[in-house]
Design a protein around this motif. Structure first.
Motif, PDB file in Angstrom:
ATOM      1  N   PHE A 321      35.163  34.131  30.510  1.00  0.00           N
ATOM      2  CA  PHE A 321      34.370  34.621  31.504  1.00  0.00           C
ATOM      3  C   PHE A 321      35.228  35.750  32.245  1.00  0.00           C
ATOM      4  O   PHE A 321      34.630  36.810  32.588  1.00  0.00           O
ATOM      5  CB  PHE A 321      33.963  33.480  32.665  1.00  0.00           C
ATOM      6  CG  PHE A 321      32.790  32.691  32.186  1.00  0.00           C
ATOM      7  CD1 PHE A 321      31.981  33.150  31.046  1.00  0.00           C
ATOM      8  CD2 PHE A 321      32.820  31.395  32.487  1.00  0.00           C
ATOM      9  CE1 PHE A 321      30.747  32.369  30.524  1.00  0.00           C
ATOM     10  CE2 PHE A 321      31.623  30.491  32.078  1.00  0.00           C
ATOM     11  CZ  PHE A 321      30.724  30.937  30.989  1.00  0.00           C
ATOM     12  N   ILE A 322      36.515  35.464  32.471  1.00  0.00           N
ATOM     13  CA  ILE A 322      37.141  36.594  33.352  1.00  0.00           C
ATOM     14  C   ILE A 322      37.316  37.910  32.189  1.00  0.00           C
ATOM     15  O   ILE A 322      37.043  39.088  32.682  1.00  0.00           O
ATOM     16  CB  ILE A 322      38.658  36.275  33.658  1.00  0.00           C
ATOM     17  CG1 ILE A 322      38.573  35.089  34.539  1.00  0.00           C
ATOM     18  CG2 ILE A 322      39.760  37.104  33.975  1.00  0.00           C
ATOM     19  CD1 ILE A 322      40.009  34.488  35.254  1.00  0.00           C
ATOM     20  N   LEU A 323      37.619  37.380  31.247  1.00  0.00           N
ATOM     21  CA  LEU A 323      37.530  38.808  29.923  1.00  0.00           C
ATOM     22  C   LEU A 323      36.109  39.612  29.932  1.00  0.00           C
ATOM     23  O   LEU A 323      36.113  40.381  29.906  1.00  0.00           O
ATOM     24  CB  LEU A 323      38.268  38.200  28.755  1.00  0.00           C
ATOM     25  CG  LEU A 323      39.378  37.881  28.540  1.00  0.00           C
ATOM     26  CD1 LEU A 323      39.797  37.088  27.156  1.00  0.00           C
ATOM     27  CD2 LEU A 323      40.570  38.848  28.923  1.00  0.00           C
ATOM     28  N   LEU A 324      35.039  38.534  29.805  1.00  0.00           N
ATOM     29  CA  LEU A 324      33.855  39.301  29.568  1.00  0.00           C
ATOM     30  C   LEU A 324      33.739  40.015  30.935  1.00  0.00           C
ATOM     31  O   LEU A 324      32.873  41.059  30.985  1.00  0.00           O
ATOM     32  CB  LEU A 324      32.715  38.168  29.476  1.00  0.00           C
ATOM     33  CG  LEU A 324      32.702  37.611  28.236  1.00  0.00           C
ATOM     34  CD1 LEU A 324      31.715  36.127  27.972  1.00  0.00           C
ATOM     35  CD2 LEU A 324      32.432  38.465  27.001  1.00  0.00           C
ATOM     36  N   ALA A 330      27.885  40.942  35.192  1.00  0.00           N
ATOM     37  CA  ALA A 330      27.698  39.567  35.426  1.00  0.00           C
ATOM     38  C   ALA A 330      26.426  39.033  35.350  1.00  0.00           C
ATOM     39  O   ALA A 330      26.114  37.870  34.714  1.00  0.00           O
ATOM     40  CB  ALA A 330      28.205  39.207  36.896  1.00  0.00           C
ATOM     41  N   THR A 331      25.270  39.616  35.490  1.00  0.00           N
ATOM     42  CA  THR A 331      23.950  39.266  35.282  1.00  0.00           C
ATOM     43  C   THR A 331      23.627  39.153  33.902  1.00  0.00           C
ATOM     44  O   THR A 331      23.075  38.184  33.322  1.00  0.00           O
ATOM     45  CB  THR A 331      23.089  40.266  35.715  1.00  0.00           C
ATOM     46  OG1 THR A 331      23.070  40.377  37.334  1.00  0.00           O
ATOM     47  CG2 THR A 331      21.396  39.785  35.530  1.00  0.00           C
ATOM     48  N   ALA A 332      23.979  40.071  33.070  1.00  0.00           N
ATOM     49  CA  ALA A 332      23.756  39.868  31.699  1.00  0.00           C
ATOM     50  C   ALA A 332      24.775  38.901  31.017  1.00  0.00           C
ATOM     51  O   ALA A 332      24.096  38.087  30.066  1.00  0.00           O
ATOM     52  CB  ALA A 332      24.370  41.157  30.885  1.00  0.00           C
ATOM     53  N   ILE A 333      25.863  38.730  31.603  1.00  0.00           N
ATOM     54  CA  ILE A 333      26.850  37.519  30.876  1.00  0.00           C
ATOM     55  C   ILE A 333      26.349  36.424  31.268  1.00  0.00           C
ATOM     56  O   ILE A 333      26.037  35.362  30.619  1.00  0.00           O
ATOM     57  CB  ILE A 333      28.148  37.796  31.448  1.00  0.00           C
ATOM     58  CG1 ILE A 333      28.905  38.921  31.097  1.00  0.00           C
ATOM     59  CG2 ILE A 333      28.969  36.284  31.244  1.00  0.00           C
ATOM     60  CD1 ILE A 333      30.126  38.949  31.862  1.00  0.00           C
ATOM     61  N   ASN A 362      34.371  33.157  38.587  1.00  0.00           N
ATOM     62  CA  ASN A 362      34.923  33.818  37.222  1.00  0.00           C
ATOM     63  C   ASN A 362      34.210  35.397  37.150  1.00  0.00           C
ATOM     64  O   ASN A 362      35.308  36.235  37.193  1.00  0.00           O
ATOM     65  CB  ASN A 362      34.888  33.299  36.010  1.00  0.00           C
ATOM     66  CG  ASN A 362      35.791  32.099  35.667  1.00  0.00           C
ATOM     67  OD1 ASN A 362      37.155  32.587  35.464  1.00  0.00           O
ATOM     68  ND2 ASN A 362      35.672  31.025  35.816  1.00  0.00           N
ATOM     69  N   LEU A 363      33.047  35.392  37.033  1.00  0.00           N
ATOM     70  CA  LEU A 363      32.676  36.739  36.936  1.00  0.00           C
ATOM     71  C   LEU A 363      32.674  37.371  37.971  1.00  0.00           C
ATOM     72  O   LEU A 363      32.795  38.750  38.019  1.00  0.00           O
ATOM     73  CB  LEU A 363      31.033  36.370  36.589  1.00  0.00           C
ATOM     74  CG  LEU A 363      30.648  35.697  35.585  1.00  0.00           C
ATOM     75  CD1 LEU A 363      29.055  35.712  35.109  1.00  0.00           C
ATOM     76  CD2 LEU A 363      31.577  36.293  33.974  1.00  0.00           C
ATOM     77  N   PRO A 371      38.045  47.748  33.014  1.00  0.00           N
ATOM     78  CA  PRO A 371      37.420  48.931  33.462  1.00  0.00           C
ATOM     79  C   PRO A 371      36.214  49.106  34.063  1.00  0.00           C
ATOM     80  O   PRO A 371      35.932  50.059  34.623  1.00  0.00           O
ATOM     81  CB  PRO A 371      37.341  49.665  32.215  1.00  0.00           C
ATOM     82  CG  PRO A 371      36.939  48.107  31.124  1.00  0.00           C
ATOM     83  CD  PRO A 371      37.862  47.287  31.825  1.00  0.00           C
ATOM     84  N   VAL A 372      35.519  47.841  34.176  1.00  0.00           N
ATOM     85  CA  VAL A 372      34.187  48.081  34.819  1.00  0.00           C
ATOM     86  C   VAL A 372      34.300  47.953  36.425  1.00  0.00           C
ATOM     87  O   VAL A 372      34.300  48.921  37.002  1.00  0.00           O
ATOM     88  CB  VAL A 372      32.949  47.064  34.404  1.00  0.00           C
ATOM     89  CG1 VAL A 372      31.883  46.801  35.185  1.00  0.00           C
ATOM     90  CG2 VAL A 372      32.697  47.196  33.063  1.00  0.00           C
ATOM     91  N   GLY A 373      34.500  46.805  36.903  1.00  0.00           N
ATOM     92  CA  GLY A 373      35.054  46.667  38.306  1.00  0.00           C
ATOM     93  C   GLY A 373      34.204  47.402  39.354  1.00  0.00           C
ATOM     94  O   GLY A 373      34.873  48.342  39.867  1.00  0.00           O
ATOM     95  N   SER A 374      32.875  47.042  39.575  1.00  0.00           N
ATOM     96  CA  SER A 374      32.130  47.701  40.374  1.00  0.00           C
ATOM     97  C   SER A 374      32.662  48.018  41.700  1.00  0.00           C
ATOM     98  O   SER A 374      32.632  48.975  42.311  1.00  0.00           O
ATOM     99  CB  SER A 374      30.762  46.967  40.321  1.00  0.00           C
ATOM    100  OG  SER A 374      30.156  46.949  39.141  1.00  0.00           O
ATOM    101  N   VAL A 375      33.113  46.901  42.456  1.00  0.00           N
ATOM    102  CA  VAL A 375      33.887  46.857  43.564  1.00  0.00           C
ATOM    103  C   VAL A 375      35.009  47.783  43.751  1.00  0.00           C
ATOM    104  O   VAL A 375      35.096  48.577  44.944  1.00  0.00           O
ATOM    105  CB  VAL A 375      34.225  45.488  44.111  1.00  0.00           C
ATOM    106  CG1 VAL A 375      35.260  45.415  45.227  1.00  0.00           C
ATOM    107  CG2 VAL A 375      33.067  44.636  44.374  1.00  0.00           C
TER     108      VAL A 375
END
Length: 424
Positions: A321-324, A330-333, A362-363, A371-375
């Motif tokens: 989950f951390i890798l995903l 997170a919603t898609a996962i 985790n998410l 690379p995503v990291g919205s925050v």
């Protein structure tokens, strides 16, 4: 082979910054129609994925969080915590966490938290002499309490997908959220102990009394939401609607509510909700594809063949989950992996509520990592600093957050104590 091509297509589209919902929906529609599914049936599956009464709570909770930002609730919480902790050395750091905890009962979104509170907390801490990395890192890390503490938007989505009680998941999330806050506070204690330049100021009883009066209304929001759900007065969706009404009443009482403010809040809510619902619909189609391909059974066979130890399974799931979470929304996962992994977890004797809390924690860590990291990007936007500088400031705060996740993984009673005590 077809599933591999589908997966690669989604990854490539995500890599070139195609919106998450479209990156999932486009390849899934092409795959579904090419394998004999009618376009009408496929689109109806997407529609049914969002046609759910519990999911109606999502836009309502988003609206509550947006209104809380617009009405100046964050400022009131900040002033209350600052007045109460004035005598504590390094008080602004503790105020940062305290304000995040208070605001988390209203927002349910890390992005709303860091966007609203970051504009107040980070400049105030920098003016007081805190390094930028510490101020931005702490603000970003404490924002993760919001999507864990009820009303948690990821929790509502997980509960809808896993068909578990939203109230039970809300109750189960309280102690993990508090553990995250305590972990950050312990780090602050260690950090400030080596920096005597941060001093306290005298306690002002008059200032504290005024700040307390100003914050009584906002503090009623968690009583409405969690109290109403846990005591059976409201469903989560009804609690969200009542909380939104309460926010509007507070705006009228504080004389900060304007028509243009309501219009702006509604537009922001619609944009955020639209993105989430597009992902929900696309993930429903992907779930149909994975179900027809019997992916759940294959994954179950693989994992049960690798280990028969529930703890080892959870540790593997944590890493996954951390890798995903680092690369996918997170919603898609949640929508894609819950139908696959939850049955496996239940075979190992893991409670779905415990699994849900672990998954969400985790998410949410993925919101702090590239690379995503919205925050990361929201904090960068709020402060005008490059993303890599923000990430360097966040890195030390990942330690207490990961430790809280490990505790929740190893000790299920930390999660299940409140739901059981409340009769769920």
């Amino acid at each position: 082979m077809e599933l591999a091509v589908l997966a690669i297509s989604i990854v490539v589209l995500l890599a070139i910054r195609v919106p998450v919902g479209l990156a999932f929906l486009g390849p899934c529609l092409i795959y579904a129609t090419s394998t004999g599914l009618s376009s009408g049936y496929t689109l109806s599956t997407a529609f049914n994925g969002v046609n759910s009464f519990p999911l109606l709570a999502v836009p309502l909770f988003i609206f509550v969080g947006v209104l809380a930002n617009k009405l100046g609730i964050a400022d009131r919480l900040f002033e209350f915590c600052l007045a109460g902790l004035s005598r504590v050395r390094g008080n602004l750091a503790y105020v940062n966490v305290g304000t995040a905890v208070g605001f988390s009962w209203m927002s349910g979104s890390a992005l709303a938290d860091v966007a609203g509170l970051g504009k107040i907390q980070i400049p105030a801490m920098i003016r007081a002499g805190y390094p930028y990395g510490f101020a931005s890192g702490l603000t970003a890390a404490s924002s993760l309490i919001a999507p864990i503490m009820p009303p948690s938007i990821p929790a509502v989505i997980f509960a809808a997908v896993a068909t578990v009680s939203t109230g039970a998941l809300f109750a189960a999330s309280v102690i993990p959220a508090i553990l995250m806050a305590v972990g950050l506070i312990v780090y602050i204690v260690i950090w400030t102990a080596r920096r005597p330049e941060f001093t306290s100021v005298p306690f002002d009883a008059r200032r504290f009394g005024k700040a307390t009066l100003n914050v009584l209304g906002p503090l009623g929001t968690p009583l409405i939401i969690l109290g109403g759900i846990l005591f059976g007065l409201f469903t989560p969706t009804e609690a969200a609607a009542v909380a939104a009404l309460w926010m509007l009443i507070l705006g009228l009482f504080y004389r900060t509510l304007r028509f243009n403010l309501i219009w702006t809040a509604l537009k922001e809510t619609a944009v955020i909700t639209g993105g989430i619902m597009l992902i929900l619909g696309a993930a429903a189609v992907l779930g149909l594809i994975l179900s027809r391909a019997r992916v759940s059974e294959s994954v179950a066979s693989l994992l049960t063949g690798m280990t028969d130890n529930p703890l080892l399974f959870l540790l593997m799931v944590n890493v996954l989950f951390i890798l995903l979470g680092m690369v996918i929304d997170a919603t898609a996962i949640i929508l894609v992996t819950v139908p696959v992994l939850l049955p496996v977890a239940m075979e190992f004797g893991i409670d779905p509520i415990h699994f849900g809390v672990i998954m969400i924690m985790n998410l949410m860590l993925g919101l702090l990592t590239p690379p995503v990291g919205s925050v990361l990007y929201v904090t960068s936007s709020v402060t005008g600093k490059p993303v890599d500088v923000v990430f360097k400031g966040i890195m030390p705060f990942l330690i207490p957050l990961v430790l809280a996740l490990i505790l929740v993984t190893l000790f299920p009673d930390l999660v299940m104590f409140l739901p059981r005590a409340l009769g769920f």
